[in-house]
Design a protein around this motif. Structure first.
Motif, PDB file in Angstrom:
ATOM      1  N   LEU A 315       0.403  -1.238   0.311  1.00  0.00           N
ATOM      2  CA  LEU A 315       0.074   0.159   0.222  1.00  0.00           C
ATOM      3  C   LEU A 315       0.283   1.556   0.099  1.00  0.00           C
ATOM      4  O   LEU A 315       0.184   2.260   0.091  1.00  0.00           O
ATOM      5  CB  LEU A 315      -1.080   0.394   1.169  1.00  0.00           C
ATOM      6  CG  LEU A 315      -1.870  -1.067   1.271  1.00  0.00           C
ATOM      7  CD1 LEU A 315      -2.971  -0.624   2.992  1.00  0.00           C
ATOM      8  CD2 LEU A 315      -2.990  -0.890   0.274  1.00  0.00           C
ATOM      9  N   SER A 317       2.850   4.278  -1.161  1.00  0.00           N
ATOM     10  CA  SER A 317       3.269   5.256  -2.333  1.00  0.00           C
ATOM     11  C   SER A 317       4.146   5.755  -2.879  1.00  0.00           C
ATOM     12  O   SER A 317       5.143   6.613  -3.695  1.00  0.00           O
ATOM     13  CB  SER A 317       1.876   6.411  -2.674  1.00  0.00           C
ATOM     14  OG  SER A 317       2.728   6.999  -1.038  1.00  0.00           O
ATOM     15  N   ARG A 379       2.540   5.188  -7.078  1.00  0.00           N
ATOM     16  CA  ARG A 379       1.063   5.549  -7.547  1.00  0.00           C
ATOM     17  C   ARG A 379       0.816   5.969  -8.606  1.00  0.00           C
ATOM     18  O   ARG A 379       1.727   7.217  -8.845  1.00  0.00           O
ATOM     19  CB  ARG A 379       1.518   6.657  -6.006  1.00  0.00           C
ATOM     20  CG  ARG A 379       0.050   6.878  -5.427  1.00  0.00           C
ATOM     21  CD  ARG A 379      -0.483   7.604  -4.439  1.00  0.00           C
ATOM     22  NE  ARG A 379      -1.467   8.522  -3.868  1.00  0.00           N
ATOM     23  CZ  ARG A 379      -1.142   8.883  -2.368  1.00  0.00           C
ATOM     24  NH1 ARG A 379      -0.854   8.939  -2.124  1.00  0.00           N
ATOM     25  NH2 ARG A 379      -2.490   9.235  -2.456  1.00  0.00           N
ATOM     26  N   ASN A 426      -3.460  -4.031  -3.461  1.00  0.00           N
ATOM     27  CA  ASN A 426      -3.630  -2.579  -3.523  1.00  0.00           C
ATOM     28  C   ASN A 426      -4.360  -2.104  -4.759  1.00  0.00           C
ATOM     29  O   ASN A 426      -4.615  -2.393  -5.768  1.00  0.00           O
ATOM     30  CB  ASN A 426      -2.070  -2.210  -3.851  1.00  0.00           C
ATOM     31  CG  ASN A 426      -2.523   0.037  -4.047  1.00  0.00           C
ATOM     32  OD1 ASN A 426      -3.155   0.587  -3.610  1.00  0.00           O
ATOM     33  ND2 ASN A 426      -0.821   0.339  -3.874  1.00  0.00           N
ATOM     34  N   ALA A 478      -4.074   2.724   1.336  1.00  0.00           N
ATOM     35  CA  ALA A 478      -3.865   3.255   0.231  1.00  0.00           C
ATOM     36  C   ALA A 478      -5.461   4.168   0.145  1.00  0.00           C
ATOM     37  O   ALA A 478      -5.909   4.235   0.609  1.00  0.00           O
ATOM     38  CB  ALA A 478      -3.884   2.424  -0.990  1.00  0.00           C
TER      39      ALA A 478
END
Length: 702
Positions: A315, A317, A379, A426, A478
């Motif tokens: 999760l 970024s 991300r 994710n 996330a």
């Protein structure tokens, strides 16, 4: 950075502008929607006008021009990667970088995005002629995140041409250079400024380079209309970030950078381009129309010190932030003034539209064993903010000495995010949230004489979370923190001010603001802050300001602020590195961190000869809490500064040279604090004794 994005932009611009008093109350002027048609000297608000055409130090940033104002707390981080820390009456102190809760404008172009996030970095003091500051309930008429309003105006002349070249240098390899051209002819005027600032930095790993270009052009577009065009270009190719220090590190060596900053080569790059214009039409029936809009782009790349092991979480970024922002807006306003018996009645109606399109990407800050480099994508989001505001303002002045001012603004702000990075562990984090709020304001003002007036004002305001506050959830998950609610405030102020010609002026203001759904930092690790709503809070205090001309050669300016800012609801908070489960209690009545209960500023000017000026400045700040839960405080301090200035004329030109000593007694002090920093690195030290010297050349052709 993305140099190809820094292209010519086409748009139109307008923003609220507020101007305040000179030495006497008769000279108050108010321009800019929505307060443009408020009668002069009958505005129930706290306003200041600062003339900054001749600064007497390195032109580092806007903060040096605001530090003397009561109620305004400016804390220089000595970390240009995070910008100046600025709060007004306690609003904005939680910002770990940039400006929150305060509306910013540069020549009519908003420097605050629709989500409430603002930046001071592209404000060039070299181009500024004055800075107007509005505090109090009527700030709410300017929309979301308007705990105060700051407007910077470029310098202008009435006729002819004026050129200025300026160069200054100082301690730690700092220097600034600028060139400015002003022109005014029949039916048009222009202002153009180019500036560069660079420094090795007081601290290790804190080098900075900033380049800027500002332009402002005005044209008479007929007998009753005028067109104004403004643009700004800014580029900071690489600014190093030394990060904060622990208390022990600060005491040991305040000039050091933390080891994580060196390990990951923490740094930030920014480029910005924006352009706008406004068109105004004045009609014979006493009404006017104004149509305006603006467009801009701001790109940011930042390398953080997020540990590699923390990025193993699916999760995460990553440790590199890449933001591409495209923003625009428009404002349409109609105003009219009627005679009402012995007085006047004015009405302003308007609609403002703003939009931000943002691409946010995150990358790992390592490749194999190499740290501080852009690695794999972690991300990828397409975010947007849209705001639609309707506002109205009604002023009734039944006589020349009294006025009632009413205002109303209805704001709707919608955040949306589309997740483009979906992987194992994710999931899709797309979503949206909509905020809407109505903010009424009301005020009464009465003038007992041309040099004495008093006022009272009440208003309701609101502040949505910014995208930076929505970007990281407090539970470490996330996606965006769409569960955050806007902070709603109710504020009140009462003021009394007087003046005796052009020799003496004074002001006393009492204020209070109550907020529910207060936004607070829950944890702050690796340059990433997570927020949550923590209940209610109160900020109240007193501001005092005195400008005294003691004689033809002596003058004194003194300001003082007392501020009591506290959480009124208990809550829990994270403490310690890696915390994702807030469990440390923060009791009701705790002081809000990052704010000083007392601050004061004194300036004594001595002009023994027409060509010479000397000044002594003293500033004092009480201690501040560094975190909600911790009892630890950054100690208060008192600093003394000296200035010597010489002016002369030669070959039709005006010259000005200055020498300045800051922190004369070489006091160790904390310039600012990083509120709730999860690793205990709260402290950003201020420099010891520094010296700066500069030379300015002005030439005019009338």
């Amino acid at each position: 950075m993305k140099g190809s994005r820094r292209t010519a932009l086409i748009g139109l611009a307008l923003a609220p502008v507020v101007q305040a008093q000179d030495a006497t109350l008769e000279t108050i002027e108010v321009v800019g929607a929505p307060l443009e048609n408020a009668s002069p000297a009958l505005l129930p608000a706290t306003l200041d006008r600062l003339y900054v055409d001749d600064t007497d130090s390195l032109q580092v940033g806007l903060g040096e021009a605001l530090a003397r104002l009561p109620g305004v707390l400016v804390r220089e981080r000595q970390n240009f990667a995070q910008d100046t820390q600025l709060s007004i009456r306690g609003v904005g102190a939680r910002a770990t970088f940039g400006i929150r809760g305060i509306r910013l404008y540069l020549d009519g172009i908003p420097a605050t995005l629709p989500d409430g996030q603002g930046q001071l970095s592209h404000f060039l003091l070299a181009s500024a002629g004055r800075v107007d500051v509005l505090r109090g309930p009527f700030s709410a008429l300017y929309g979301n995140a308007a705990g105060g309003v700051i407007q910077v105006h470029s310098a202008r002349i009435d006729t002819g041409d004026a050129w200025r070249l300026r160069a200054a240098t100082g301690s730690h390899g700092a220097y600034d250079t600028s060139a400015r051209w002003l022109h005014a002819g029949s039916g048009y005027d222009a202002s153009l400024t180019a500036a560069r600032f660079a420094s090795d930095g007081f601290r290790e790993h804190s080098e900075v380079e900033r380049n800027g270009l500002n332009g402002l052009f005005g044209f008479d577009a007929g007998s009753a209309s005028r067109l104004q065009i403004a643009f700004n270009l800014f580029d900071s190719p690489q600014t190093l970030d030394p990060l904060g220090l622990t208390r022990e590190q600060w005491r040991e060596d305040p000039s050091q950078a933390t080891s994580a900053a060196l390990l990951f080569n923490t740094r930030k790059s920014v480029s910005q381009a924006q352009l706008g214009a406004s068109w105004q039409l004045d009609l014979d029936d006493g009404s006017e129309w104004r149509l305006a809009a603006y467009r801009g782009e701001r790109d940011i790349e930042q390398f953080l010190s997020v540990p590699v092991f923390a990025q193993r979480n699916p999760l995460s970024s990553g440790g590199v932030i890449d933001l591409d922002n495209v923003y625009d807006g428009a404002d349409l306003r109609h105003a009219r003034i009627w005679s009402a018996g012995a007085g006047e009645l004015s009405l302003t109606l308007g609609i403002a539209l703003e939009r931000l399109d943002q691409r946010r990407r995150g990358f790992e800050n390592f490749i194999d064993e190499r740290l501080g480099v852009r690695g794999r994508l972690r991300r990828d989001e397409r975010n947007s903010v849209e705001s639609r505001d309707h506002y109205a303002q009604l002023q009734w002045a039944p006589c020349a000495s009294s006025s009632l001012l009413l205002g109303l603004r209805r704001a709707e702000v919608r955040f949306a995010s589309r997740d483009g990075f979906i992987a194992a562990g994710n999931p899709d984090d797309s979503g949206s949230v909509r905020y809407a709020e109505t903010t009424p304001v009301a005020g009464l003002v009465h003038r007992w004489s041309p040099g004495l007036r008093g006022w009272m004002a009440y208003g309701r305001g609101f502040e949505t979370p910014t995208f930076n506050e929505l970007s990281y959830r407090a539970d470490g998950g996330a996606g965006l923190a769409f569960g955050l609610r806007p902070a709603i405030s109710r504020s009140f102020e009462a003021g009394l001010e007087g003046a005796a010609g052009d020799r003496h002026a004074w002001r006393l203001v009492a204020f209070r603001g109550d907020t529910r759904n207060e936004l607070a930092v829950v944890r702050n690790v690796g340059g990433r802050s997570s927020f949550r709503n923590v209940g209610s809070s109160r900020r109240q205090g007193i501001e005092a300001q005195f400008d005294l001309r003691l004689s033809e050669v002596w003058a004194v300016q003194a300001t003082a602020t007392w501020l009591d800012a506290r959480f009124r609801s208990p809550f829990v908070q994270c403490s310690g590195p890696g915390c994702t489960d807030p469990a440390t209690p923060v009791p009701a009545g705790s002081r809000i961190p990052g704010l000083a209960a007392r601050q004061a500023h004194l300036r004594l000017d001595w002009t023994p000869w027409q060509a010479w000026r000397f000044a002594l400045e003293a500033e004092a700040l009480s201690s501040v809490r560094v975190a909600d839960a911790a009892g630890e405080r950054a100690p208060g301090y008192g600093l003394t500064h000296l200035l010597a200035e010489r002016r002369w004329h030669s070959a039709g030109a005006a010259w000005r040279a200055f020498l300045r000593l800051d922190n004369l007694f070489d006091r160790d002090h904390v310039g600012s604090v990083i509120v709730n920093e999860g690793n205990g690195r709260y402290y950003e030290p201020g420099p010891g004794r520094t010296v700066s010297v500069g030379l300015q050349w002005d030439f005019s052709a009338q």
